[in-house]
Scaffold this motif. Structure first.
Motif, PDB file in Angstrom:
ATOM      1  N   LEU A 224     -18.830  -0.401 -29.199  1.00 24.24           N
ATOM      2  CA  LEU A 224     -17.608   0.176 -28.644  1.00 24.24           C
ATOM      3  C   LEU A 224     -17.488  -0.130 -27.157  1.00 24.24           C
ATOM      4  O   LEU A 224     -18.487  -0.322 -26.460  1.00 24.24           O
ATOM      5  N   ASN A 225     -16.239  -0.175 -26.697  1.00 27.81           N
ATOM      6  CA  ASN A 225     -15.909  -0.349 -25.283  1.00 27.81           C
ATOM      7  C   ASN A 225     -14.872   0.694 -24.894  1.00 27.81           C
ATOM      8  O   ASN A 225     -13.991   1.046 -25.687  1.00 27.81           O
ATOM      9  N   ARG A 226     -14.983   1.195 -23.643  1.00 30.76           N
ATOM     10  CA  ARG A 226     -14.094   2.259 -23.180  1.00 30.76           C
ATOM     11  C   ARG A 226     -13.527   1.934 -21.805  1.00 30.76           C
ATOM     12  O   ARG A 226     -14.187   1.274 -20.994  1.00 30.76           O
ATOM     13  N   LEU A 227     -12.331   2.421 -21.559  1.00 35.45           N
ATOM     14  CA  LEU A 227     -11.697   2.349 -20.244  1.00 35.45           C
ATOM     15  C   LEU A 227     -11.188   3.731 -19.889  1.00 35.45           C
ATOM     16  O   LEU A 227     -10.549   4.395 -20.716  1.00 35.45           O
ATOM     17  N   ASN A 228     -11.483   4.192 -18.678  1.00 27.26           N
ATOM     18  CA  ASN A 228     -11.030   5.499 -18.208  1.00 27.26           C
ATOM     19  C   ASN A 228     -10.470   5.364 -16.797  1.00 27.26           C
ATOM     20  O   ASN A 228     -11.108   4.786 -15.924  1.00 27.26           O
ATOM     21  N   LEU A 229      -9.283   5.919 -16.602  1.00 30.19           N
ATOM     22  CA  LEU A 229      -8.652   5.944 -15.285  1.00 30.19           C
ATOM     23  C   LEU A 229      -8.261   7.374 -14.971  1.00 30.19           C
ATOM     24  O   LEU A 229      -7.560   8.029 -15.753  1.00 30.19           O
ATOM     25  N   ASN A 246      -7.059   6.998 -21.044  1.00 32.69           N
ATOM     26  CA  ASN A 246      -8.304   6.679 -21.731  1.00 32.69           C
ATOM     27  C   ASN A 246      -8.020   5.738 -22.894  1.00 32.69           C
ATOM     28  O   ASN A 246      -7.019   5.895 -23.591  1.00 32.69           O
ATOM     29  N   ALA A 247      -8.905   4.795 -23.098  1.00 32.28           N
ATOM     30  CA  ALA A 247      -8.791   3.885 -24.240  1.00 32.28           C
ATOM     31  C   ALA A 247     -10.185   3.544 -24.739  1.00 32.28           C
ATOM     32  O   ALA A 247     -11.135   3.439 -23.949  1.00 32.28           O
ATOM     33  N   SER A 272     -17.636  -1.934 -45.709  1.00 32.22           N
ATOM     34  CA  SER A 272     -16.528  -0.987 -45.563  1.00 32.22           C
ATOM     35  C   SER A 272     -16.511  -0.458 -44.136  1.00 32.22           C
ATOM     36  O   SER A 272     -16.393   0.742 -43.902  1.00 32.22           O
ATOM     37  N   ASP A 273     -16.654  -1.362 -43.168  1.00 31.29           N
ATOM     38  CA  ASP A 273     -16.750  -0.974 -41.765  1.00 31.29           C
ATOM     39  C   ASP A 273     -15.434  -0.396 -41.262  1.00 31.29           C
ATOM     40  O   ASP A 273     -14.356  -0.646 -41.813  1.00 31.29           O
ATOM     41  N   VAL A 274     -15.541   0.382 -40.168  1.00 26.94           N
ATOM     42  CA  VAL A 274     -14.381   1.023 -39.568  1.00 26.94           C
ATOM     43  C   VAL A 274     -14.132   0.416 -38.193  1.00 26.94           C
ATOM     44  O   VAL A 274     -15.027   0.393 -37.344  1.00 26.94           O
ATOM     45  N   VAL A 275     -12.930  -0.083 -37.984  1.00 22.32           N
ATOM     46  CA  VAL A 275     -12.501  -0.530 -36.664  1.00 22.32           C
ATOM     47  C   VAL A 275     -11.737   0.626 -36.033  1.00 22.32           C
ATOM     48  O   VAL A 275     -10.723   1.083 -36.576  1.00 22.32           O
ATOM     49  N   ALA A 276     -12.249   1.132 -34.918  1.00 23.96           N
ATOM     50  CA  ALA A 276     -11.723   2.358 -34.319  1.00 23.96           C
ATOM     51  C   ALA A 276     -11.076   2.060 -32.973  1.00 23.96           C
ATOM     52  O   ALA A 276     -11.677   1.407 -32.117  1.00 23.96           O
ATOM     53  N   LYS A 277      -9.862   2.577 -32.807  1.00 24.01           N
ATOM     54  CA  LYS A 277      -9.145   2.456 -31.538  1.00 24.01           C
ATOM     55  C   LYS A 277      -8.556   3.814 -31.182  1.00 24.01           C
ATOM     56  O   LYS A 277      -7.882   4.441 -31.995  1.00 24.01           O
ATOM     57  N   ASP A 278      -8.841   4.253 -29.952  1.00 19.51           N
ATOM     58  CA  ASP A 278      -8.332   5.540 -29.467  1.00 19.51           C
ATOM     59  C   ASP A 278      -7.593   5.329 -28.155  1.00 19.51           C
ATOM     60  O   ASP A 278      -8.032   4.550 -27.299  1.00 19.51           O
ATOM     61  N   TYR A 279      -6.491   6.054 -27.999  1.00 18.15           N
ATOM     62  CA  TYR A 279      -5.722   6.007 -26.759  1.00 18.15           C
ATOM     63  C   TYR A 279      -5.325   7.435 -26.390  1.00 18.15           C
ATOM     64  O   TYR A 279      -4.976   8.233 -27.256  1.00 18.15           O
ATOM     65  N   TYR A 296      -0.079  26.035 -13.946  1.00 19.57           N
ATOM     66  CA  TYR A 296      -0.062  24.593 -14.181  1.00 19.57           C
ATOM     67  C   TYR A 296       0.718  24.285 -15.448  1.00 19.57           C
ATOM     68  O   TYR A 296       0.862  25.126 -16.345  1.00 19.57           O
ATOM     69  N   ILE A 297       1.228  23.055 -15.503  1.00 25.83           N
ATOM     70  CA  ILE A 297       1.854  22.507 -16.708  1.00 25.83           C
ATOM     71  C   ILE A 297       1.119  21.215 -17.030  1.00 25.83           C
ATOM     72  O   ILE A 297       0.977  20.346 -16.157  1.00 25.83           O
ATOM     73  N   GLN A 298       0.625  21.111 -18.252  1.00 27.92           N
ATOM     74  CA  GLN A 298      -0.118  19.915 -18.652  1.00 27.92           C
ATOM     75  C   GLN A 298       0.453  19.364 -19.948  1.00 27.92           C
ATOM     76  O   GLN A 298       0.670  20.100 -20.907  1.00 27.92           O
ATOM     77  N   GLY A 299       0.691  18.059 -19.948  1.00 31.31           N
ATOM     78  CA  GLY A 299       1.130  17.375 -21.150  1.00 31.31           C
ATOM     79  C   GLY A 299       0.163  16.254 -21.482  1.00 31.31           C
ATOM     80  O   GLY A 299      -0.413  15.628 -20.585  1.00 31.31           O
ATOM     81  N   SER A 300      -0.047  16.017 -22.762  1.00 32.07           N
ATOM     82  CA  SER A 300      -0.954  14.945 -23.163  1.00 32.07           C
ATOM     83  C   SER A 300      -0.459  14.298 -24.448  1.00 32.07           C
ATOM     84  O   SER A 300       0.256  14.918 -25.245  1.00 32.07           O
ATOM     85  N   ALA A 301      -0.851  13.052 -24.626  1.00 29.60           N
ATOM     86  CA  ALA A 301      -0.559  12.302 -25.851  1.00 29.60           C
ATOM     87  C   ALA A 301      -1.827  11.576 -26.261  1.00 29.60           C
ATOM     88  O   ALA A 301      -2.536  11.024 -25.414  1.00 29.60           O
ATOM     89  N   GLN A 302      -2.122  11.593 -27.569  1.00 26.70           N
ATOM     90  CA  GLN A 302      -3.327  10.944 -28.079  1.00 26.70           C
ATOM     91  C   GLN A 302      -3.005  10.207 -29.371  1.00 26.70           C
ATOM     92  O   GLN A 302      -2.117  10.615 -30.129  1.00 26.70           O
ATOM     93  N   HIS A 303      -3.739   9.141 -29.601  1.00 24.37           N
ATOM     94  CA  HIS A 303      -3.573   8.379 -30.838  1.00 24.37           C
ATOM     95  C   HIS A 303      -4.937   7.899 -31.303  1.00 24.37           C
ATOM     96  O   HIS A 303      -5.706   7.328 -30.522  1.00 24.37           O
ATOM     97  N   TRP A 304      -5.259   8.176 -32.572  1.00 24.82           N
ATOM     98  CA  TRP A 304      -6.500   7.701 -33.191  1.00 24.82           C
ATOM     99  C   TRP A 304      -6.130   6.719 -34.297  1.00 24.82           C
ATOM    100  O   TRP A 304      -5.302   7.034 -35.159  1.00 24.82           O
ATOM    101  N   ASP A 305      -6.746   5.561 -34.289  1.00 27.04           N
ATOM    102  CA  ASP A 305      -6.473   4.521 -35.289  1.00 27.04           C
ATOM    103  C   ASP A 305      -7.798   4.101 -35.909  1.00 27.04           C
ATOM    104  O   ASP A 305      -8.693   3.619 -35.214  1.00 27.04           O
TER     105      ASP A 305
END
Length: 707
Positions: A224-229, A246-247, A272-279, A296-305
């Protein structure tokens, strides 16, 4: 550390109860500032004032442990049951319940939930945050639906990342070792007038376990590889904005476990491997109206593939329309026929209703006429999940003795899977919460809170908590807590529409190149919420003169209406028919012996009683950890940890981890070289029978450059 059969009783608690005036004079007076935790009630509180039990894993512990995964760090939490489904699938539960799913624990990154509502799970190895970016982990050990809603049934794990203002400069780290360990981390932090930024890239890979129960190679490596800003910007004296991106991209191997239903068919044996992508992305606006009022007001969006495909083989009759109709009438009858079809060729259909026997005889005729031939095709078990979350929180000091936190939350979840849901399914959740803290006197602290929650698929609920803390001093408190919590059945449990469409069939099945397998599973659609009642008595104290922090609790938790059935296609019949009870005691001790040494001990005794044996398998009656951290001077430091439990899913676990590190000054830069040795003291599989290593020890080394 030894694991006996009796629960621990701290002499410190008895001393505090019977002679507080003497102890206060001798030990309690100091001028050090009080530490604070936030996860318990969303209010900043000293550990002694928290309405429950807290464990904080700070950055020193994270670094000293040498752990490569968040799940491994949670072995430092008393009562946390940490195991493995496969090498790249950790199983983490507080006190226990189902061994393969983390259905009853909320997991947050900086307040953003990473619990996947669609499939009722947390992907521990796929959490898109690097260990090096974590400042601390706060774990609330107990139900906390009051503060965080459904799924915070048994515990809350809040992963808090490093402040961007403390991340300036460049860090680069590589880790190499046995079992294919190959990790990297790189970050760059910069600051400007009123703002700070941290960008980090990281990756992990290893080969997982070596062999299954038969001694064959076990397919469970991960890459796995990750990017965080992360960016923080001060707008003015009252306002600031924090945002993150995050990715994660990677692949997790899976052992090929598919077995044909019909006898005489050879499995394809493909992977039956799993290719995983998260954003994920989040934006938070902070407003300090005055020293006593903030929001505070916080909004977030997430996607799991999760992309997962493999090739499978079975008899042509697997796609028979008549066999499908028979399954819909009586799955048990159909499975008996399919598993023993050769036996019924002579005598005919097994005993059953007229409709069942008529369909069964048609299937037997198809088998006789050539439908026993082998067909192979592609199976797609991919899933996609999305979440959009918006939260408003208001924190107000009404007076010197009265504080209130309140808020609203809206969440939208969507799951998309041709296999699990025959398309898409969505859910919306509305929440309103409040927590009131009243300091009645110098010593008495009363707290109460409630969460109202309404979900589209399940309905509404109201969960309360009340607590009384007696503060002997600000650093020492006794507590009594009663709380209720709920867990809503997730999309998979309640609304699953599970069937396999097999494509690219060769040869074709009944003239079709694509067909659905006869096994179909439908969720009941009317599951109710699980309900928990928790009672806790405890003590938390910090002896500043000795550098000693202690927490002790006794507890009795009851869960009713439990959904305990494993998530299996041909055996899943969900209900609220089960219950569990957990009774026991936990303690943790953290002792800074001067500036050079730190000792840390945890122990949990948990007596679990469950109506479904599956819910007791992941509970060790005795478990704990012991750690010794030492700064030797001249840049040298070491850490020694012991982790153990007497039986997790029937298998004992004992391991000793040793880390030795040397920090070398290079002018304005520094280089740290470290080595970790993990030695298993037992010779048993890890949680499940297929999780085996060829050797009981593993070594890996790291080099980190900071400038």
């Amino acid at each position: 550390m030894s694991f006996g059969s009796a629960s621990p009783h701290s002499p410190l608690v008895l001393a505090l109860i019977f002679s507080p005036p003497l102890l206060a004079d001798d030990l309690f007076l100091d001028s050090e500032p009080l530490p604070h935790v936030l996860t318990a009630t969303r209010l900043k509180q000293s550990p002694a004032a928290v309405p429950g039990s807290m464990t904080v894993i700070d950055s020193e512990l994270i670094n000293a442990s040498g752990a490569r995964d968040i799940s491994e760090l949670l072995r430092l939490v008393p009562g946390m049951m940490v195991g493995n489904i496969t090498g790249n699938q950790a199983a983490v539960n507080y006190h226990g319940t189902n061994a393969s799913e983390a259905r009853r624990m909320q997991v947050l990154i900086d307040g953003r939930s990473v619990y996947r509502a669609g499939l009722a799970t947390v992907d521990w190895s796929d959490i898109p945050v690097a260990m090096e970016d974590i400042e601390r982990i706060e774990v609330f050990r107990g139900p906390n639906t009051v503060s965080y809603g459904a799924n915070a049934l048994m515990a809350v794990v809040n992963i808090i990342t490093r402040n961007t203002a403390d991340s300036h400069g460049t860090r680069m780290k590589v880790t190499r070792g046995q079992r294919g360990i190959d990790d990297f981390y790189a970050s760059q932090g910069v600051g400007w007038d009123g703002g700070d930024l941290r960008l980090s890239l990281s990756g992990q890979q290893d080969d997982g376990f070596d062999s299954d129960r038969k001694g064959a190679d076990y397919r469970d490596s991960r890459r796995l590889n990750r990017l965080n800003l992360a960016v923080s910007q001060t707008l003015n004296e009252q306002q600031s904005i924090d945002w993150q991106l995050n990715a994660k991209d990677g692949s997790n191997q899976r052992p090929y476990t598919y077995r044909p239903v019909f006898s005489g068919i050879t499995a394809a044996g493909n992977n039956s491997d799993v290719v995983a992508k998260d954003y994920a992305g989040s934006l938070r606006w902070n407003l300090d109206l005055n020293p006593d009022h903030s929001l505070y007001i916080q909004g977030s969006a997430q996607h799991w593939d999760r992309q997962q495909t493999w090739r499978a083989c079975d008899a042509e009759v697997s796609f028979s329309p008549e066999l499908t109709q028979l399954w819909q009438l009586n799955p048990n009858y159909t499975e008996r026929l399919a598993r023993n079809i050769e036996r019924y060729l002579g005598p005919g259909a097994p005993a059953g209703t007229a409709a069942e026997q008529a369909l069964a005889n048609q299937v037997l005729d198809q088998w006789r006429n050539g439908a026993r031939r082998t067909l192979c095709g592609d199976i797609d078990q991919s899933t996609r999940e999305s979440r959009y979350d918006l939260e408003l929180q208001d924190t107000l000091s009404l007076s010197d003795s009265l504080r209130l936190v309140s808020g609203l939350n809206y969440r939208y979840d969507r799951a998309d899977s041709e296999t699990y849901f025959n398309g898409t399914l969505d859910d919306t959740t509305w929440r309103a919460f409040g927590q009131l803290e009243w300091r009645a006197t110098e010593h008495w602290l009363l707290q109460g809170g409630a969460m109202f929650e309404d979900t589209q698929l399940t309905g509404s609920s109201l969960t309360p908590r009340v607590a009384v803390n007696y503060l002997i001093t600000p650093r020492h408190g006794l507590r009594a807590v009663y709380s209720e919590a709920i867990r809503s059945p997730d999309m998979f449990e309640n609304n699953v529409n599970w069937s396999y469409r097999v494509t690219n069939l060769q040869p074709t099945a009944y003239g079709q190149s694509s067909a659905r397998y006869f096994v179909k599973t439908r969720g009941p659609g009317n599951l109710e919420q699980e309900h928990m009642r928790s009672r806790e008595l405890g003590y938390n104290g910090f002896f500043a003169e000795w550098g000693l922090a202690v927490d002790v609790k006794v507890f009795h938790d009851e869960i009713t209406g439990m959904i305990s059935e494993p998530l299996r296609n041909n055996q899943y019949i969900a209900s609220n028919a089960n219950s569990s009870r957990f009774t026991g005691a936990e303690t943790q001790l953290d002792w800074h012996l001067g500036s050079a040494d730190r000792l840390r001990l945890t122990y949990a005794y948990v007596d679990a009683q469950a109506s479904n044996p599956l819910d007791a398998q992941q509970t060790a009656r005795n478990s704990g950890s012991a750690g010794w951290l030492r700064n030797w001077g001249q840049g040298w430091n070491s850490a020694l940890f012991y982790y153990g439990d007497d039986a997790l899913n029937g298998y004992r676990f004992e391991r000793v981890d040793t880390r030795i590190a040397k920090r070398i000054s290079l002018g304005k830069a520094s280089l740290e070289l470290a080595g970790v040795l993990q030695q298993r003291l037992d010779n048993q599989p890890t949680t499940f029978v297929d999780n085996n290593y060829d050797e009981r020890r593993v070594m890996y080394f790291s080099a980190e450059l900071a400038f």
